[in-house]
Design a protein around this motif. Sequence first.
Motif, PDB file in Angstrom:
ATOM      1  N   ILE A 184    -153.931 -15.187 -34.923  1.00 50.94           N
ATOM      2  CA  ILE A 184    -154.756 -16.401 -34.886  1.00 50.94           C
ATOM      3  C   ILE A 184    -155.671 -16.501 -36.111  1.00 50.94           C
ATOM      4  CG2 ILE A 184    -156.599 -17.581 -33.622  1.00 50.94           C
ATOM      5  CD1 ILE A 184    -155.166 -16.600 -31.025  1.00 50.94           C
ATOM      6  N   LEU A 240    -153.504 -17.223 -39.281  1.00 55.93           N
ATOM      7  CA  LEU A 240    -153.031 -18.608 -39.362  1.00 55.93           C
ATOM      8  C   LEU A 240    -154.175 -19.558 -39.704  1.00 55.93           C
ATOM      9  CD1 LEU A 240    -150.588 -18.756 -36.323  1.00 55.93           C
ATOM     10  CD2 LEU A 240    -149.986 -18.947 -38.737  1.00 55.93           C
ATOM     11  N   TRP A 241    -155.346 -19.291 -39.160  1.00 52.26           N
ATOM     12  CA  TRP A 241    -156.501 -20.158 -39.406  1.00 52.26           C
ATOM     13  C   TRP A 241    -156.900 -20.105 -40.885  1.00 52.26           C
ATOM     14  CZ3 TRP A 241    -158.370 -23.623 -36.073  1.00 52.26           C
ATOM     15  CH2 TRP A 241    -159.571 -24.247 -36.382  1.00 52.26           C
ATOM     16  N   TYR A 276    -153.790 -24.920 -38.674  1.00 48.45           N
ATOM     17  CA  TYR A 276    -154.681 -25.077 -37.528  1.00 48.45           C
ATOM     18  C   TYR A 276    -153.929 -25.378 -36.233  1.00 48.45           C
ATOM     19  CZ  TYR A 276    -157.974 -25.366 -41.358  1.00 48.45           C
ATOM     20  OH  TYR A 276    -158.690 -25.088 -42.489  1.00 48.45           O
ATOM     21  N   SER A 287    -152.350 -22.180 -34.986  1.00 51.13           N
ATOM     22  CA  SER A 287    -153.351 -21.257 -34.452  1.00 51.13           C
ATOM     23  C   SER A 287    -153.850 -21.737 -33.091  1.00 51.13           C
ATOM     24  CB  SER A 287    -154.512 -21.084 -35.432  1.00 51.13           C
ATOM     25  OG  SER A 287    -155.205 -22.290 -35.617  1.00 51.13           O
ATOM     26  N   TYR A 336    -151.327 -20.714 -30.554  1.00 46.67           N
ATOM     27  CA  TYR A 336    -151.468 -19.294 -30.262  1.00 46.67           C
ATOM     28  C   TYR A 336    -152.669 -19.027 -29.365  1.00 46.67           C
ATOM     29  CZ  TYR A 336    -147.819 -17.605 -33.430  1.00 46.67           C
ATOM     30  OH  TYR A 336    -146.617 -17.313 -34.010  1.00 46.67           O
TER      31      TYR A 336
END
Length: 139
Positions: free
Chosen positions: A25, A28-29, A34, A37, A40
């Motif tokens: 998370i 990805l952020w 976004y 994430s 997730y």
Amino acid sequence: GLNRDSNRAYKMAKINEIKYLHLAIPSLWRKGEYISSLRYVSRLLLDYTTVAMGFGYMWWVVVFWFIILIMIYGLYYYFHSVDEIDVAISYSFNNSLGPNSSEITKIVNSFLASCQSAFGMLLIGFLGFIMANNLRNDS
């Protein structure tokens, strides 16, 4: 025939998935993904729900949550009525098993009493599911 082993493997898989999501998370952020994430995060919340419900095979976890439900609503009834604690807990227990009389709706609003009944019936149904699986799988 290896039901206990499959339960243990499922538990470890969920724990590993939670660890992976905790690492994925933030990554990805930082990359600016976004939407991924957030997906997730929703998967992580579902995995935490699975853990909180005993991975779907631990009956004592569901009994624990049922007792917590009774105690929380029992204390709420106790603090909002003039009855003794044992009466409030018995109202809570009866209402957790199914919709109860209007005694509870005199103490709290009908929405809270209905939520307690709904949560209680869902927990009882889930407990029945776990017990039936344990009997079927002889574990």
